[in-house]
Enzyme design. Sequence first.
Site, PDB file in Angstrom:
ATOM      1  CG  ASP A   1      68.340  42.732   0.043  1.00  0.00           C
ATOM      2  OD1 ASP A   1      68.545  41.564   0.401  1.00  0.00           O
ATOM      3  OD2 ASP A   1      68.186  43.684   0.831  1.00  0.00           O
TER       4      ASP A   1
HETATM    5  C1  GLC Z   1      69.022  43.568   4.161  1.00  0.00           C
HETATM    6  C2  GLC Z   1      68.538  42.166   3.906  1.00  0.00           C
HETATM    7  C3  GLC Z   1      67.064  42.063   3.616  1.00  0.00           C
HETATM    8  C4  GLC Z   1      66.317  43.165   4.354  1.00  0.00           C
HETATM    9  C5  GLC Z   1      66.755  44.476   3.742  1.00  0.00           C
HETATM   10  C6  GLC Z   1      66.048  45.685   4.375  1.00  0.00           C
HETATM   11  O1  GLC Z   1      70.294  43.758   3.614  1.00  0.00           O
HETATM   12  O2  GLC Z   1      69.217  41.410   2.930  1.00  0.00           O
HETATM   13  O3  GLC Z   1      66.643  40.747   4.015  1.00  0.00           O
HETATM   14  O4  GLC Z   1      64.915  42.989   4.204  1.00  0.00           O
HETATM   15  O5  GLC Z   1      68.174  44.661   3.827  1.00  0.00           O
HETATM   16  O6  GLC Z   1      66.452  45.835   5.702  1.00  0.00           O
END
Ligand code: GLC
Length: 743
Positions: A288
């Site tokens: 993430d």
């Molecule tokens: C965010 C979220 C995730 C998302 C990622 C990219 O922090 O936790 O769900 O897909 O970043 O934007």
Amino acid sequence: MEMKTTFILFFAIFILASCHQKQATQLNKHDEKIDSLIAVMTIYEKVGQLNVINFGGNLINPQGEEIDIDAAIQEGLIGGLQNIRGVDLLTKLQKLAVEKSRLGIPLMFPADIIHGTEVIFPIPLAFASSWDLKGIEEISKISAKEATALGINLTYSPMADIARDPRWGRVMEGAGEDTYLTSAITSAVVKGYQGNDLSDPSTFGACVKHFAAYGAVEAGRDYNIVDMSWRRLRDVYLPSYKAAFDAGCASTMVSFNDINGVPSSSNTYLLRDILRNEWGFEGFVIGDYTSVGELVNHGVAKDLKHAGELAINAGLDIDMASMAILKHVPELIEEGKVMMETLDAAVKNVLRVKYALGIMDNPYLYLDKKREKEEVFKPEYLQAARSMAQKSMVLLKNKNQLLPLNKNIKKLALIGPFVDDNNTPMGGWAFGGSHYESIVSLLDGIKNKVSDNTKIIYAKGCDANNEEADQIPQAVQAAKSANIVVVALGEPLDMIGEARSRTSLNIPGKQMELLKALHKTGKPIVVLLFSGRPLLLDWIDENIPSIVQVWHLGHESGNAIADVVFGDYNPSGKLTMSFPHSVGQIPIYYNSFRTGRPYQENYRWSTHYMDSPNTPLYAFGYGLSYTKFEYSNIELSDSVLNKKGKIKAIIKVKNTGEYDGTEIVQLYIQDLVGSITRPVKELKGFELVELKKGEEKEVRFTIDIEDLKFYNNELDFIAEPGGFKVFIGTSSDNVKEAKFALD
Ligand code: GLC
């Protein structure tokens, strides 16, 4: 063993193996080409494929020079750029990768397409309340068509996190508290996104998240720890991700949280033992946002270099935004702390997905100006949004059938902060579509619906979330002059979604003060709840005759709400999360486990609170209709199920009310005696049944041994002989029951 039997046995084994292979070949069928490509890649080109970042800004190349994105692409140091769109821009970037870099490996363009791209659909917790798997697959297909027309070739979705704590702001992104339903919905979304051919330019890669158990963060506090037995994780929290992989999901994103002390980003047991070795997953694992670098904050990595080492060795392939792998894996290979085989395996997982998407053979497959012009924001997509929004709403109360309203009503007061609002209905994670002006507010939707004789009186009454200036007196005046009052209350967008955990689930600001003032007028009131999570509704349930949970419904919000409020659509939605009486009850969920002192009314020595009911205000599976559905008793085809057999559970449902409608008939099962404590019931089936006024239908469910299996303390997935109960009904707390046994 005679020849014939031997041959049959080998043939059977071959078929079984090829079936397993068939399920996996979608992602590993280009492995030979990939191995040849990896063999000629430099170590920097390899770590480049494991680097996905936001577009913009500069980065430091392995030689320590600060370079911009264009230069980094040409040096092969970027594998994908996320959350950007538009054929012209993405074609320019793709050309740099394909024509200017040494090996010409194309970029991936992932994005957070969570509930629509340009046409925004209801938030996932809303569309989950439709229980309409076909409809959910259809809107996912539309999301893919629009996104791919804009050049996006993978989405960071579906979110399959089971969530039983509405204090967590991200409950809006998932399908609620139940494993079986979340698994079914997750599978439908993946199928909608990926279709039957991942290289079809109107489909794109899915990325199931957040692996794993992000919805179980302690105290509902975002990014907090997760600590529970692996037994419970496997029984409750992991199956919905597996459902995505079984549907062919191309990738997965790890969760920010740790699991029992080991962050998901460096959790070898999760990423290698379970995901790869047990489940046979062959796509890529992406961190993430900066979750790899955050291993330092978790206190399991000394520094960014150590974080990169832990993550790639644990089985994480792509590093989103922390660049730990890009910067440090080459030296970690030198130092023997990361094996080249490990790096090559990670690159292979990424290239498998790029081949499956079709961009290795045609890097411009998703970059089609004609599709961008013709495939975006089509009227039929808005119709699909309206249809899903209708089905997502849940009628919580309708005393004396106040709803549906008459379209010729003389004077209708519309009051509250969400009436003349065409922003909040978009909900969280709306990916910033460029058609905000087309969102249908409640005010517009009602105006589109009522007759010319109707006088609409609008008064905001108060803001969504501030204690200051309010116009409650003016709103009360508006109410007094009307026949009926519709009040739109709930949560503003900045109170839901990521990093939006709350310790209170009250309707914020002065909204309740406004409602109580309106209630004093004695006028009949309909409350519409615009929220991304269950809120505390006890006072409203006790004092207001009609209540509809309308969530955040996307582009067609106002029209769909008007369809329900004025009876052009008979509400059919059912809650997928329990609505508690108080925060003190949390976590509260329908499939709770049995205890030694089960709840007994007015009995002190039983599982209960002194100051609260033991049950939620509204249960999982609950939702009313404008009509009435009557259930017969359950008929079982047999009272004993043998290991290879099946039992039919049959029930008749009759529409005894005044409206045609759809009923979501739910089937639950309880294991009466187990080697460990078992839930009081678990959802194991459901059917959407359309019934005209007066019509009766027979609904047939099949129960087999797979429905009875669970993980025991030895982590064996088994069904145990003994007695079971089957429940069928309109809600988890309103069912008929019958008994059977597994021999
Ligand atoms: C965010 C979220 C995730 C998302 C990622 C990219 O922090 O936790 O769900 O897909 O970043 O934007």
